[in-house]
Scaffold this motif. Structure first.
Motif, PDB file in Angstrom:
ATOM      1  N   ARG A 105     -11.156   2.323  11.893  1.00 42.33           N
ATOM      2  CA  ARG A 105      -9.794   2.681  12.277  1.00 42.33           C
ATOM      3  C   ARG A 105      -9.219   3.596  11.203  1.00 42.33           C
ATOM      4  NH1 ARG A 105      -6.967   3.375  16.553  1.00 42.33           N
ATOM      5  NH2 ARG A 105      -7.932   1.476  17.394  1.00 42.33           N
ATOM      6  N   LYS A 106      -8.538   4.640  11.682  1.00 42.57           N
ATOM      7  CA  LYS A 106      -7.883   5.577  10.777  1.00 42.57           C
ATOM      8  C   LYS A 106      -6.472   5.818  11.308  1.00 42.57           C
ATOM      9  CE  LYS A 106      -8.149  10.353   8.998  1.00 42.57           C
ATOM     10  NZ  LYS A 106      -8.920  11.614   9.051  1.00 42.57           N
ATOM     11  N   ILE A 107      -5.505   5.640  10.463  1.00 40.63           N
ATOM     12  CA  ILE A 107      -4.108   5.867  10.842  1.00 40.63           C
ATOM     13  C   ILE A 107      -3.467   6.820   9.839  1.00 40.63           C
ATOM     14  CG2 ILE A 107      -1.828   4.799  11.115  1.00 40.63           C
ATOM     15  CD1 ILE A 107      -3.164   2.277  12.063  1.00 40.63           C
ATOM     16  N   GLU A 108      -2.823   7.862  10.396  1.00 43.45           N
ATOM     17  CA  GLU A 108      -2.068   8.804   9.586  1.00 43.45           C
ATOM     18  C   GLU A 108      -0.621   8.776  10.075  1.00 43.45           C
ATOM     19  OE1 GLU A 108      -4.461  12.657   9.025  1.00 43.45           O
ATOM     20  OE2 GLU A 108      -5.300  11.764  10.854  1.00 43.45           O
ATOM     21  N   PHE A 109       0.305   8.676   9.146  1.00 43.47           N
ATOM     22  CA  PHE A 109       1.716   8.741   9.541  1.00 43.47           C
ATOM     23  C   PHE A 109       2.486   9.586   8.530  1.00 43.47           C
ATOM     24  CE2 PHE A 109       1.278   4.950   6.938  1.00 43.47           C
ATOM     25  CZ  PHE A 109       2.397   4.938   6.128  1.00 43.47           C
ATOM     26  N   THR A 110       3.553  10.202   9.019  1.00 41.60           N
ATOM     27  CA  THR A 110       4.330  11.137   8.213  1.00 41.60           C
ATOM     28  C   THR A 110       5.769  10.666   8.125  1.00 41.60           C
ATOM     29  OG1 THR A 110       2.922  12.961   8.943  1.00 41.60           O
ATOM     30  CG2 THR A 110       5.030  13.539   7.933  1.00 41.60           C
ATOM     31  N   LEU A 111       6.296  10.676   6.904  1.00 39.62           N
ATOM     32  CA  LEU A 111       7.691  10.332   6.666  1.00 39.62           C
ATOM     33  C   LEU A 111       8.449  11.556   6.194  1.00 39.62           C
ATOM     34  CD1 LEU A 111       7.195   6.986   4.671  1.00 39.62           C
ATOM     35  CD2 LEU A 111       7.461   7.267   7.143  1.00 39.62           C
ATOM     36  N   VAL A 112       9.725  11.643   6.563  1.00 38.74           N
ATOM     37  CA  VAL A 112      10.591  12.735   6.108  1.00 38.74           C
ATOM     38  C   VAL A 112      11.820  12.112   5.463  1.00 38.74           C
ATOM     39  CG1 VAL A 112      11.936  14.749   6.779  1.00 38.74           C
ATOM     40  CG2 VAL A 112       9.796  14.231   7.972  1.00 38.74           C
ATOM     41  N   ASP A 113      12.077  12.415   4.187  1.00 40.25           N
ATOM     42  CA  ASP A 113      13.220  11.815   3.501  1.00 40.25           C
ATOM     43  C   ASP A 113      14.498  12.616   3.779  1.00 40.25           C
ATOM     44  OD1 ASP A 113      13.224  14.053   1.805  1.00 40.25           O
ATOM     45  OD2 ASP A 113      12.051  13.041   0.266  1.00 40.25           O
ATOM     46  N   LEU A 145       0.800  -1.223   0.000  1.00 41.16           N
ATOM     47  CA  LEU A 145       0.000   0.000   0.000  1.00 41.16           C
ATOM     48  C   LEU A 145       0.832   1.272   0.000  1.00 41.16           C
ATOM     49  CD1 LEU A 145      -2.882  -1.130   2.383  1.00 41.16           C
ATOM     50  CD2 LEU A 145      -2.688  -1.321  -0.107  1.00 41.16           C
ATOM     51  N   TRP A 146       2.093   1.190   0.334  1.00 41.93           N
ATOM     52  CA  TRP A 146       3.028   2.316   0.242  1.00 41.93           C
ATOM     53  C   TRP A 146       4.434   1.735   0.219  1.00 41.93           C
ATOM     54  CZ3 TRP A 146      -0.623   2.172   4.336  1.00 41.93           C
ATOM     55  CH2 TRP A 146      -0.171   1.525   5.488  1.00 41.93           C
ATOM     56  N   PRO A 147       5.411   2.547  -0.102  1.00 40.39           N
ATOM     57  CA  PRO A 147       6.786   2.022  -0.163  1.00 40.39           C
ATOM     58  C   PRO A 147       7.289   1.628   1.227  1.00 40.39           C
ATOM     59  CG  PRO A 147       6.589   4.119  -1.332  1.00 40.39           C
ATOM     60  CD  PRO A 147       5.331   3.951  -0.558  1.00 40.39           C
ATOM     61  N   THR A 148       8.162   0.648   1.254  1.00 44.27           N
ATOM     62  CA  THR A 148       8.801   0.308   2.522  1.00 44.27           C
ATOM     63  C   THR A 148       9.667   1.476   2.987  1.00 44.27           C
ATOM     64  OG1 THR A 148      10.176  -1.337   3.625  1.00 44.27           O
ATOM     65  CG2 THR A 148      10.809  -0.750   1.397  1.00 44.27           C
ATOM     66  N   PHE A 149       9.823   1.634   4.305  1.00 44.85           N
ATOM     67  CA  PHE A 149      10.616   2.770   4.802  1.00 44.85           C
ATOM     68  C   PHE A 149      11.394   2.367   6.045  1.00 44.85           C
ATOM     69  CE2 PHE A 149       6.414   3.210   6.775  1.00 44.85           C
ATOM     70  CZ  PHE A 149       6.729   3.406   8.110  1.00 44.85           C
ATOM     71  N   ASP A 150      12.411   3.157   6.346  1.00 47.30           N
ATOM     72  CA  ASP A 150      13.225   2.959   7.544  1.00 47.30           C
ATOM     73  C   ASP A 150      12.619   3.773   8.683  1.00 47.30           C
ATOM     74  OD1 ASP A 150      15.539   3.447   9.471  1.00 47.30           O
ATOM     75  OD2 ASP A 150      16.440   2.040   8.046  1.00 47.30           O
ATOM     76  N   LEU A 151      12.682   3.241   9.898  1.00 46.74           N
ATOM     77  CA  LEU A 151      12.108   3.957  11.042  1.00 46.74           C
ATOM     78  C   LEU A 151      12.783   5.300  11.278  1.00 46.74           C
ATOM     79  CD1 LEU A 151      11.433   1.134  13.680  1.00 46.74           C
ATOM     80  CD2 LEU A 151       9.830   2.251  12.103  1.00 46.74           C
ATOM     81  N   ALA A 152      14.004   5.465  10.741  1.00 45.44           N
ATOM     82  CA  ALA A 152      14.682   6.759  10.882  1.00 45.44           C
ATOM     83  C   ALA A 152      13.938   7.856  10.140  1.00 45.44           C
ATOM     84  CB  ALA A 152      16.114   6.649  10.371  1.00 45.44           C
ATOM     85  N   ASN A 153      13.123   7.456   9.147  1.00 43.54           N
ATOM     86  CA  ASN A 153      12.360   8.443   8.369  1.00 43.54           C
ATOM     87  C   ASN A 153      10.972   8.711   8.941  1.00 43.54           C
ATOM     88  OD1 ASN A 153      13.895   6.639   5.867  1.00 43.54           O
ATOM     89  ND2 ASN A 153      14.341   8.814   6.108  1.00 43.54           N
ATOM     90  N   LEU A 154      10.593   7.970   9.977  1.00 45.26           N
ATOM     91  CA  LEU A 154       9.265   8.143  10.569  1.00 45.26           C
ATOM     92  C   LEU A 154       9.258   9.356  11.497  1.00 45.26           C
ATOM     93  CD1 LEU A 154       6.384   7.058  11.024  1.00 45.26           C
ATOM     94  CD2 LEU A 154       7.318   5.681  12.902  1.00 45.26           C
ATOM     95  N   GLN A 155       8.299  10.255  11.259  1.00 46.78           N
ATOM     96  CA  GLN A 155       8.200  11.459  12.094  1.00 46.78           C
ATOM     97  C   GLN A 155       7.088  11.343  13.121  1.00 46.78           C
ATOM     98  OE1 GLN A 155       6.705  15.349  10.481  1.00 46.78           O
ATOM     99  NE2 GLN A 155       8.822  16.022  10.863  1.00 46.78           N
ATOM    100  N   SER A 156       5.917  10.889  12.668  1.00 48.59           N
ATOM    101  CA  SER A 156       4.783  10.816  13.593  1.00 48.59           C
ATOM    102  C   SER A 156       3.739   9.837  13.100  1.00 48.59           C
ATOM    103  CB  SER A 156       4.132  12.208  13.753  1.00 48.59           C
ATOM    104  OG  SER A 156       3.590  12.640  12.515  1.00 48.59           O
TER     105      SER A 156
END
Length: 625
Positions: A561-569, A477-488
């Motif tokens: 259920r609703k989940i919002e998360f933000t990534l920062v590259d 459903l979205w690209p894989t990411f590293d937890l270092a890029n997770l903001q919130s």
């Protein structure tokens, strides 16, 4: 009082018993190939290139030629069975002798049967006599006979040996003749052409790769490896029941009408071997002759020739659309009335080409579909060289499949610099489904454009090929990411106030707020980390909904259920993602849930396992988030 001959036999019996014990119980100690025990002092059969067997039934001469192998030169000229000749020579060179007979009281040569008329074998090398072994009468000791080995210029002493050597040597010359009509190893066969009296024909050629074969007549197509191998074995295993060395009038008359001809071309020697077959006086047998054994005729079973099927469908490639799934670079599907899928493979994997944009496709599923399509077997070959496709409705197909791949040029597989010469190969498959005559079932017919071959497909064929664009879309459903890029992360059960989670990767610390109130000390950090890790995998849908999405649209108006998360590259760009989840059935337990990402129009299904992780409580000792 026993006479001298009786005492002599008693002595030999004792010696034989001692030898047998030594031979069978102490082989490792004494060595069974010790030269002292060998009846014939020859190390290997390679030293022998000619043998002459003399017996009561006559003389047989057999010569070994490097080009054609063992051949009988007398009393007839014909090919010998190399395996049987090797067995004779190995039996002779492995033959053991017992203690040499030198006593003055021993029987005479005549009494031992070691005369000129006895069974004997001469061994020669390049016309030079190596030696001659003679086999005489039984000794009176169980299973033994007298024998004598004489070299070129000297006569040896008689000795005992096992009697079963005679069973190997003293056989009619017909027993050592080659029964197989085909003497070319399968690996050296390059072409086979079969013609029948009726006019039917079947020609096959070995392809350039040296492994696979192709039919060249009555049609041009590839063969099925397993079926062709079985068919080829029916030719190479053709055997004679009996030999006819002098053709009588019956045979001469029979061969005025050839019922079948098999021409076999050798790649190695470039020779052509022609087998011809004619009717015999028996309905269960036929006559045969082969060009590499002139003057010899054979009688063989008719059923072995009948087993050579000239129907090309018995050996042709049964695959609908042969291609290598790994070499495909483009894949297009068009199905009436308006379903169209265009897929292209680039450096980022498979992409769906939708108007002017590229959408990431599901690489695994596409490969699975291509693999299934490349191995799909036809139900039946309906027609070859069909000029008119209307009888099967293929002039107006309901499904068009185009496969574009990269392959070696079959005519020029390598360039001048030695590198592979790759070319584009495009195949288009046309499929039509229509009601069968007088039946309430749908029959599927297909043809590869330009081939002229029409086939009937399995009723299950449509199930292997999706025709809707979303069936090919990437299920992640979205690209894989590293937890270092997770903001919130924000998570809630609408219409409840969302729980806001902030994550610091360097210290692995979580902070939380609910309705602007800091509740960091109330959250379960392990649960928060588990949620974050699961989102980073990322979530994989079960499938995309291609049609009948109205119920899903209504359900997602009130998500559970609703989940919002933000990534920062690394460039400080912010990438927000939102997933809304709703149950398929609000009144019972669900195994699947509706889900939508951001404001995309597409809706997918996710499984219970994914939902349970995203729905787990983050605040300790509280069910409200």
């Amino acid at each position: 009082m026993p006479n001298k001959s009786t005492l002599y036999l008693i002595l030999l019996t004792g010696l034989l018993a001692i030898y047998t014990v030594l031979d069978h119980n102490k082989k490792n100690k004494l060595g069974t190939i010790n030269q002292n025990f060998k009846a014939i002092p020859i190390k290997t059969i390679d030293e022998i290139d000619e043998i002459e067997i003399s017996s009561a039934s006559g003389k047989v001469n057999i010569l070994n030629s490097p080009s054609i192998g063992w051949t009988i030169t007398h009393p007839v000229k014909d090919r010998a069975d190399s395996e049987k000749i090797a067995n004779i020579l190995e039996s002779l060179t492995d033959l053991k002798r017992f203690d040499t007979i030198t006593s003055r009281d021993a029987p005479s040569r005549s009494e031992m049967g070691l005369t000129d008329s006895a069974l004997s074998v001469k061994l020669l090398n390049k016309k030079e006599l190596i030696g001659k072994i003679i086999f005489g009468n039984t000794t009176g000791v169980v299973d033994t006979i007298y024998a004598q080995w004489n070299e070129k210029n000297s006569s040896g002493d008689p000795f005992f040996c096992w009697a079963d050597i005679k069973e190997v040597i003293d056989v009619p010359f017909d027993k050592v003749r080659e029964k197989k009509l085909v003497n070319i190893p399968i690996k050296n066969i390059g072409k086979i052409e079969i013609e029948e009296q009726s006019g039917s024909a079947l020609h096959v050629n070995r392809k350039r790769d040296g492994e696979s074969w192709a039919i060249t007549k009555p049609l041009k197509t590839n063969t099925d490896d397993e079926n062709f191998s079985n068919w080829l074995s029916t030719i190479t295993s053709l055997n004679s029941q009996s030999f006819i060395d002098k053709a009588n009038s019956e045979i001469a008359t029979a061969f005025t009408t050839i019922i079948k001809t098999i021409s076999i071309h050798s790649n190695e020697t470039k020779n052509l071997t022609v087998l011809e077959f004619a009717k015999s006086d028996s309905e269960n047998s036929i006559f045969a002759r082969t060009s590499d054994r002139p003057g010899v005729f054979f009688r063989m079973e008719k059923k072995s020739l009948d087993a050579i099927n000239l129907n090309p469908n018995a050996i042709r490639d049964q695959r609908l659309l042969p291609f290598n799934p790994k070499s495909v670079v483009a894949f297009n599907v068009f199905a009436l009335p308006s379903n169209k899928v265009d897929l292209l493979q680039d450096n980022n994997g498979w992409q769906i080409i939708d108007k002017t944009q590229k959408i990431k496709a599901d690489d695994q599923r596409i490969y699975k579909i291509l693999t299934s399509l490349s191995s799909e077997q036809v139900e039946k070959f309906v027609a070859d060289a069909a000029g008119d496709l209307k009888p099967w409705g293929l002039d107006k197909p309901t499904l068009n499949i185009t496969i574009k791949s990269v392959a070696l040029d079959p005519k020029n597989p390598t360039k001048e610099n030695g590198s592979p010469n790759l070319i584009d190969v495009t195949k288009k498959l046309l499929v039509k489904g229509q009601l069968a005559k007088d039946q309430e079932v749908i029959e599927y017919y297909a043809t590869v454009e330009g081939s002229g071959t029409v086939v009937q497909l399995s009723p299950a064929f449509p199930s292997i090929l999706p025709i809707r664009l979303l069936d090919y879309k990437e299920l992640y459903l979205w690209p894989t990411f590293d937890l270092a890029n997770l903001q919130s992360i924000k998570t809630s059960k609408p219409p409840q106030t969302p729980l806001e989670l902030q994550y610091k990767y360097q210290s692995n610390e979580w902070s939380a707020s609910l309705a602007n109130e800091n509740i960091s000390n109330q959250i379960d950090a392990a649960q928060a980390l588990k949620l974050a890790q699961h989102l980073s995998l990322p979530i994989r849908a079960t499938r995309w909904l291609s049609n009948n999405t109205s119920e899903a649209e209504i359900a997602l108006l009130n998500p559970c259920r609703k989940i919002e998360f933000t990534l920062v590259d690394i460039n400080k760009n912010v990438h927000p993602f939102t997933i809304r989840i709703a149950p398929i059935n609000e009144q019972s337990s669900n195994l699947l849930y509706y889900a939508r990402i951001n404001n995309n129009p597409e809706i997918c299904l996710i499984d219970r396992e994914n939902f349970d992780i995203m729905d787990m409580p983050i605040i300790r000792e509280s069910s409200e988030e």
